[in-house]
Design a protein around this motif. Structure first.
Motif, PDB file in Angstrom:
ATOM      1  N   ASP A 115       0.745  -1.326  -0.021  1.00 47.48           N
ATOM      2  CA  ASP A 115      -0.032  -0.046   0.032  1.00 47.48           C
ATOM      3  C   ASP A 115       0.805   1.297   0.005  1.00 47.48           C
ATOM      4  N   ASN A 116       1.893   1.090   0.648  1.00 48.93           N
ATOM      5  CA  ASN A 116       2.953   2.452   0.830  1.00 48.93           C
ATOM      6  C   ASN A 116       4.216   2.582  -0.107  1.00 48.93           C
ATOM      7  N   HIS A 117       4.630   1.447  -0.267  1.00 49.22           N
ATOM      8  CA  HIS A 117       5.745   1.375  -1.337  1.00 49.22           C
ATOM      9  C   HIS A 117       7.138   1.976  -0.636  1.00 49.22           C
ATOM     10  N   MET A 118       7.132   1.679   0.559  1.00 51.65           N
ATOM     11  CA  MET A 118       8.502   2.095   1.289  1.00 51.65           C
ATOM     12  C   MET A 118       8.610   0.913   2.405  1.00 51.65           C
ATOM     13  N   ILE A 119       9.831   0.709   3.079  1.00 47.78           N
ATOM     14  CA  ILE A 119      10.007  -0.673   3.924  1.00 47.78           C
ATOM     15  C   ILE A 119       9.647  -0.131   5.100  1.00 47.78           C
ATOM     16  N   ALA A 120       9.437   1.123   5.588  1.00 46.25           N
ATOM     17  CA  ALA A 120       9.076   1.293   7.017  1.00 46.25           C
ATOM     18  C   ALA A 120       8.721   2.868   7.221  1.00 46.25           C
ATOM     19  N   PRO A 121       8.093   3.361   7.998  1.00 44.52           N
ATOM     20  CA  PRO A 121       7.587   4.812   8.074  1.00 44.52           C
ATOM     21  C   PRO A 121       8.965   5.601   8.509  1.00 44.52           C
ATOM     22  N   TRP A 122       9.856   5.085   9.210  1.00 38.91           N
ATOM     23  CA  TRP A 122      11.014   5.782   9.339  1.00 38.91           C
ATOM     24  C   TRP A 122      12.318   5.978   8.365  1.00 38.91           C
ATOM     25  N   TYR A 123      11.646   5.205   7.189  1.00 38.40           N
ATOM     26  CA  TYR A 123      12.782   5.204   5.957  1.00 38.40           C
ATOM     27  C   TYR A 123      11.920   5.629   4.768  1.00 38.40           C
ATOM     28  N   PRO A 124      11.395   7.111   4.615  1.00 35.97           N
ATOM     29  CA  PRO A 124      10.834   7.426   3.516  1.00 35.97           C
ATOM     30  C   PRO A 124      11.533   7.599   2.202  1.00 35.97           C
ATOM     31  N   ASP A 125      12.858   7.318   2.412  1.00 37.86           N
ATOM     32  CA  ASP A 125      13.918   7.275   1.258  1.00 37.86           C
ATOM     33  C   ASP A 125      13.970   5.805   0.663  1.00 37.86           C
ATOM     34  N   LYS A 126      13.666   4.845   1.501  1.00 34.01           N
ATOM     35  CA  LYS A 126      13.679   3.348   0.950  1.00 34.01           C
ATOM     36  C   LYS A 126      12.549   3.199   0.209  1.00 34.01           C
ATOM     37  N   THR A 127      12.299   3.715  -0.917  1.00 32.72           N
ATOM     38  CA  THR A 127      10.945   3.364  -1.597  1.00 32.72           C
ATOM     39  C   THR A 127      11.058   2.173  -2.609  1.00 32.72           C
ATOM     40  N   ILE A 128       9.973   1.733  -2.997  1.00 32.19           N
ATOM     41  CA  ILE A 128       9.722   0.629  -3.843  1.00 32.19           C
ATOM     42  C   ILE A 128       8.887   1.181  -4.988  1.00 32.19           C
ATOM     43  N   PRO A 129       9.314   0.689  -6.272  1.00 33.12           N
ATOM     44  CA  PRO A 129       8.576   1.221  -7.397  1.00 33.12           C
ATOM     45  C   PRO A 129       6.936   0.662  -7.269  1.00 33.12           C
ATOM     46  N   GLU A 130       6.158   1.249  -7.784  1.00 33.32           N
ATOM     47  CA  GLU A 130       4.834   1.110  -7.821  1.00 33.32           C
ATOM     48  C   GLU A 130       4.030  -0.237  -8.267  1.00 33.32           C
ATOM     49  N   ASN A 131       4.976  -0.531  -9.561  1.00 36.42           N
ATOM     50  CA  ASN A 131       4.807  -1.697 -10.302  1.00 36.42           C
ATOM     51  C   ASN A 131       4.999  -2.987  -9.645  1.00 36.42           C
ATOM     52  N   ILE A 132       5.966  -3.031  -8.445  1.00 44.20           N
ATOM     53  CA  ILE A 132       6.501  -3.981  -7.672  1.00 44.20           C
ATOM     54  C   ILE A 132       5.277  -4.453  -6.749  1.00 44.20           C
ATOM     55  N   THR A 133       4.794  -5.650  -6.511  1.00 47.17           N
ATOM     56  CA  THR A 133       3.987  -6.237  -5.584  1.00 47.17           C
ATOM     57  C   THR A 133       4.641  -7.621  -4.722  1.00 47.17           C
ATOM     58  N   PHE A 134       4.482  -7.211  -3.480  1.00 42.20           N
ATOM     59  CA  PHE A 134       5.042  -8.606  -3.008  1.00 42.20           C
ATOM     60  C   PHE A 134       3.990  -9.600  -2.530  1.00 42.20           C
ATOM     61  N   GLU A 135       4.475 -10.661  -2.547  1.00 45.65           N
ATOM     62  CA  GLU A 135       3.218 -11.956  -1.927  1.00 45.65           C
ATOM     63  C   GLU A 135       4.078 -12.565  -1.109  1.00 45.65           C
TER      64      GLU A 135
ATOM     65  N   ASP B 168       8.242   2.587  24.255  1.00 45.44           N
ATOM     66  CA  ASP B 168       8.108   3.925  23.589  1.00 45.44           C
ATOM     67  C   ASP B 168       9.094   4.066  22.245  1.00 45.44           C
ATOM     68  N   VAL B 169       8.884   3.173  21.230  1.00 46.15           N
ATOM     69  CA  VAL B 169       9.778   3.228  20.315  1.00 46.15           C
ATOM     70  C   VAL B 169       9.027   3.173  18.813  1.00 46.15           C
ATOM     71  N   PRO B 170       9.649   3.554  17.593  1.00 45.10           N
ATOM     72  CA  PRO B 170       8.746   3.706  16.321  1.00 45.10           C
ATOM     73  C   PRO B 170       8.418   2.246  15.923  1.00 45.10           C
ATOM     74  N   GLY B 171       9.101   1.110  16.294  1.00 44.33           N
ATOM     75  CA  GLY B 171       8.807  -0.020  15.780  1.00 44.33           C
ATOM     76  C   GLY B 171       7.457  -0.663  16.619  1.00 44.33           C
ATOM     77  N   VAL B 172       7.377  -0.331  17.726  1.00 45.48           N
ATOM     78  CA  VAL B 172       6.179  -0.686  18.745  1.00 45.48           C
ATOM     79  C   VAL B 172       4.801  -0.026  17.880  1.00 45.48           C
ATOM     80  N   GLU B 173       5.208   1.246  17.828  1.00 45.86           N
ATOM     81  CA  GLU B 173       4.124   2.050  17.146  1.00 45.86           C
ATOM     82  C   GLU B 173       3.526   1.549  15.651  1.00 45.86           C
ATOM     83  N   PHE B 174       4.611   1.292  14.790  1.00 40.48           N
ATOM     84  CA  PHE B 174       4.572   0.615  13.592  1.00 40.48           C
ATOM     85  C   PHE B 174       3.532  -0.627  13.763  1.00 40.48           C
TER      86      PHE B 174
END
Length: 456
Positions: free
Chosen positions: A102-122, A341-347
């Motif tokens: 849905d978001n085409h990145m690997i984590a909320p704290w990594y907005p620069d690590k994006t994934i092309p929108e034509n790639i879907t993971f299964e 209280d860490v980003p991973g738990v919030e995610f």
């Protein structure tokens, strides 16, 4: 005079008509509108191709290549002693991958690590039932279906797969962290310290808090399985003794005890043991500690002893089940507390609320998230070098896993992961947690010592 007038008039008419005749016979003029560049996603990047002759836009990607589906996952021990844990891990994979798609990145704290929108993971998965032969059968099936990554449930399955993964140039993530994966290093990438390094960290922590003048006495109280026996090698004992301990010996308990381990616990008391370390899952550690408390053994009992376990002992499961009976128990190398209280738990909370597979699952959900993140990052990095539609498992191993540097899990694990050729031990630090007044408390963090059994 009249004739000259008509000739002159006709000449004027002809001259006036010439531009109109020329216009009627001329081709359509070139368009002068702006043509956007065509953008094709290749090798994970964007290639800009001019599409017009007058003015061509040279901006970022607006379209992508053909749809591509890449698999993640592997085998999960959904029956047997690890069933509850592996169900949580699978749920972590499923929710995380849904978010990535849905978001085409690997984590909320990594907005620069994006994934092309034509790639879907299964997510590809099957139940290995904690059996090595079934694991190998599933492995071959998934390999034939194009799965470029794999995962490992338990130590026996990992050891059965190790040589095949090397031969096939396939990288795998793992929930088990036996030192045998590093001796020699293969293609199983660890996200936690080895059990030997966890034992060493516990020994260092306990010694820092030791106040008596005599040497403390340490023994193994561990599962009678590949998981538990992974720490039973001379190199670890030598390190423990080098710290100043008197090493007493080892006692083994069934992975899932059919009866209380009274004999083993009595042996510890008879040999005046101060500290134990072992690798058990909660179906083993919980009845063991209940029996210890019945015998008056523990940090707050008549016989003072500290029971410590490697990360399969997960306090996040242990504490709610055990209540005050779990007081003083220690676990090394584990995830953060579920209320940290860490980003991973919030995610994690966001994933469970949004997608639902992880609802009511135990803390191993964290492991599923982290393993899936690691596999996706390996595929993402490799696809930056090779067209995603042409990726091979060797590409993902060498241009993906080996290139992962300082991968942050949002605090789920205490240190980021770095991998490389011959370097499959991701973290560099071991977290120590203890049950204090019914809560999981971080009581220390120690560098990994790299204690490995001798090569066989």
């Amino acid at each position: 005079m009249k004739k000259s007038y008509w000739v002159l008039s006709l000449l004027v008419i002809v001259l006036l008509a010439l531009p109109l005749m020329a216009a009627c016979g001329e081709d359509e003029p070139a368009a002068t509108t702006t043509t956007a560049a065509a953008v094709t996603t290749t090798a994970g990047g964007t290639e800009t191709t001019a599409g017009g002759t007058e003015t061509t836009a040279a901006t970022t990607a607006t379209t992508v290549g053909e749809p591509i589906t890449l698999g993640v996952g592997g085998t999960f021990a959904l029956t047997g002693a690890y069933a509850e844990d592996c169900a949580a891990i699978l749920a972590g994979f499923q929710d995380y991958i849904a978010w990535v798609n849905d978001n085409h990145m690997i984590a909320p704290w990594y907005p620069d690590k994006t994934i092309p929108e034509n790639i879907t993971f299964e997510v590809m998965w099957a139940d290995d039932a904690l059996a090595a032969d079934k694991t190998l059968s599933i492995y071959e099936d998934f390999k034939s279906k194009g799965l470029l990554v794999q995962r490992v449930s338990g130590s026996p399955e990992g050891l059965a797969l190790k040589d095949f993964l090397i031969e096939d140039n396939i990288g795998a993530t793992s929930q088990s962290t036996t030192a045998a994966y590093l001796q020699p290093p293969g293609n199983i990438f660890l996200n936690a310290p080895t059990y030997s390094d966890e034992a060493a960290a516990v020994a260092e922590w306990f010694l820092e808090n030791w106040t008596e003048t005599r040497a403390p006495r340490m023994a193994y109280l561990t599962a009678d399985a590949a998981l538990g026996r992974a720490i039973d090698h001379p190199e670890l004992q030598e390190y423990i003794e080098s710290l100043g301990y008197e090493f007493v010996g080892a006692q083994f308990v069934d992975l899932v005890p059919k009866s209380a381990p009274t004999t083993q616990l009595a042996w510890l008391k008879d040999n005046q043991v101060d500290l134990t370390f072992g690798c058990m899952v909660n179906p083993g550690s919980q009845p063991t500690i209940k029996e210890a408390v019945r015998l008056g053994m523990g940090t707050n009992q008549a016989y003072k002893i500290t029971f410590a376990f490697g990360n399969p002992g997960h306090l996040q499961i242990f504490v709610p089940d055990m209540g005050e009976l779990g007081e003083g128990v220690v676990v090394a190398g584990d995830f953060c507390a579920e209320d940290a209280d860490v980003p991973g738990v919030e995610f994690s909370n966001l994933l469970k609320e949004t997608y639902g597979a992880g609802k009511d699952r135990n803390v191993l959900y964290f492991d599923g998230m982290v393993e899936a993140m690691t596999q996706v990052e390996a595929l993402r990095l490799a696809s930056m070098e090779v067209n995603p539609s042409e990726l091979t498992s060797e590409d993902v191993l060498k241009k993906g896993y080996w290139q992962i540097k300082d991968l942050d899990t949002g605090g789920i694990f205490i240190s980021p992961f770095t991998y490389g050729e011959g370097d499959v031990q991701g973290p560099d630090t071991c977290r120590i947690q203890q049950v204090i007044d019914g809560k999981i408390v971080d009581v220390g963090a120690y560098p990994l010592r790299g204690i490995l059994p001798a090569a066989q």
